[in-house]
Design an enzyme around this catalytic site. Structure first.
Site, PDB file in Angstrom:
ATOM      1  N   GLU A   1       2.410  22.223 -38.117  1.00  0.00           N
ATOM      2  CA  GLU A   1       3.764  22.583 -38.536  1.00  0.00           C
ATOM      3  C   GLU A   1       4.550  21.325 -38.864  1.00  0.00           C
ATOM      4  OE1 GLU A   1       5.102  26.697 -36.370  1.00  0.00           O
ATOM      5  OE2 GLU A   1       5.624  24.832 -35.385  1.00  0.00           O
ATOM      6  N   CYS A   2       5.109  21.251 -40.058  1.00  0.00           N
ATOM      7  CA  CYS A   2       5.991  20.170 -40.467  1.00  0.00           C
ATOM      8  C   CYS A   2       5.332  18.815 -40.213  1.00  0.00           C
ATOM      9  CB  CYS A   2       7.339  20.301 -39.771  1.00  0.00           C
ATOM     10  SG  CYS A   2       8.659  19.354 -40.577  1.00  0.00           S
TER      11      CYS A   2
END
Length: 437
Positions: free
Chosen positions: A326-327
């Site tokens: 994530e990210c």
């Protein structure tokens, strides 16, 4: 149910985070079991709240979460004496389009649970006019109550007397007045605070804030203002765990994991196996899946690029089992990360993503994603609600898109995430499974 209240403000920067931390520590010092919550998608403030109270803080988000999930999260307060929730931005600020149970505003959460609101007001540059602002906030939304105000950044005794007199005339209780003080400031980065794990003197800082709060606020009156929590009684639909043995990166470069997801995954029988990429630790070889959360890998890109044991283990794992980033975790799964100085650092190479911080551009807001491929326990076609916040620019993203992504107004978003083999990545942070708007 446990009594609660919500600390909010007319706008960001009024001091609600530091006041909340001070209240959490002050009430905890007094022997109370205080359960913190954070309204909205912020994943930095909850770590500070946990440090101040000794209890994990959980996000409550009326845009991304359904009423069932929001209500279910109050189970974490069943053994507490008091709930102190912190708002996000201004009290009524949220997305322009409503989600499953609201627009993401703090007012939604206060109304849903029946928690009175205490407004932290930065009164620098005004005096009696503060009462007019407080009256407007009290009267705008009839399904929630403003219990009173805390005056922050008061310049003098005379300044305080003028505002108190105006508040009294308007019938608005004042729970205390805090003078201007450097002790109420915390170092910030981007749109939020520097992470709690990066502040070696955090405990002493929170103690100093609590000392000010105890001196200048009426804590018994604030506690009396709390009202019993009245959550919606609905069945919870929890997010499935990405694996029953789940290796999760956890250190200062990978720290943005929502507490409710970890709680739900554990409740579903998942074993959480933390490891530190910055310490060049490999994920557990027996893990079913690896999860790389967001954080600030760009601040540690050189160390990550040199973490050969960690990167080699990721590549071996991807041959047979899933990995999701994530990210910041997504960036580390890519080919390269270019830092703010323009230096390129080789990453895991499991995806073709190349990102750069040399030319920063803010990407911020709620996201709704329809998966085009399986991801983290969710099948293709699942609808997910999340939040995106980063400054990186995508230079290359050659792999297949992971999802079709829209913002809160249903506008298409270019950062679709990507997938290759068993590896997936996205810029949005998963909050909850969604439903069609």
């Amino acid at each position: 149910m446990t009594p609660g209240l919500l600390i909010a403000a007319p706008r960001s920067g009024s001091g609600k985070t530091t006041v909340t931390l001070g209240l959490l520590r002050a009430f905890t010092r007094a022997g109370l079991r205080v359960q913190p919550f954070k309204s909205g998608p912020d994943y930095i403030d909850p770590a500070f709240q946990q440090a101040a109270s000794g209890r994990p803080s959980f996000n409550l988000d009326s845009w991304a979460m359904g009423r069932a999930l929001i209500g279910a999260l109050t189970r974490h307060a069943e053994d507490a004496d008091l709930i102190v929730a912190e708002g996000v931005m201004g009290l009524f600020d949220g997305a322009s389009a409503a989600g499953e149970s609201g627009n993401g505003s703090s007012a939604d959460i206060a109304a849903m649970f029946g928690w009175p609101v205490i407004l932290v007001m930065d009164v620098s540059g005004q005096s009696q006019s503060a009462a007019a602002i407080a009256m407007g906030f009290r009267n705008l939304r009839p399904d929630m109550a403003v219990a009173g105000v805390i005056l922050n950044r008061v310049a003098s005794d005379r300044h305080e007397r003028l505002i108190r007199a105006a508040m009294a005339e308007a019938g608005i209780p004042v729970f205390g007045a805090i003078p201007r003080s450097d002790a109420l400031s915390l170092p910030a980065r981007h749109l939020g605070l520097v992470q709690a794990t990066e502040q070696a003197d955090l405990d002493a800082t929170v103690d100093r804030i609590a000392d000010l709060i105890i001196t200048h606020l009426d804590l018994p009156a604030i506690r009396r203002a709390a009202r019993p929590t009245s959550p919606p009684i609905l069945l919870e639909k929890a997010a499935p765990p990405p694996g029953q043995r789940l290796a999760i990166a956890q250190d200062t470069a990978f720290s943005f994991t929502y507490a409710h997801l970890l709680s739900d995954w554990r409740a579903a029988g998942a074993e959480i196996l933390p490891f530190s990429p910055l310490a060049d630790e490999a994920p557990d070889a027996a893990a079913d899946a690896v999860w790389l959360p967001g954080g600030y890998p760009e601040l540690h890109a050189g160390r990550i690029a040199q973490a050969g044991r960690f990167l080699s283990a990721l590549r071996r794992h991807a041959e047979t089992r899933p990995i999701h980033g994530e990210c910041g975790g997504y960036m580390v799964l890519g080919e390269a990360l270019i830092d703010a100085h323009g230096q390129s650092h080789a990453m895991a190479g499991l995806l073709g993503l190349v990102t750069s911080f040399a030319e920063r551009r803010l990407h911020l807001g709620y996201r709704r994603a329809r998966l085009l491929a399986p991801m983290g326990g969710f099948p293709a076609g699942a609808l997910l609600n999340g939040h995106e916040f980063h400054y990186s620019t995508i230079l290359a993203q050659p792999d297949h898109p992971l999802a079709t992504v829209t913002d809160a107004e249903d506008n298409a978003i270019a950062s679709t995430g990507s997938h290759r083999g068993r590896v997936t990545g996205s810029f949005f942070h998963l909050i909850a499974e969604g439903s069609a708007p």
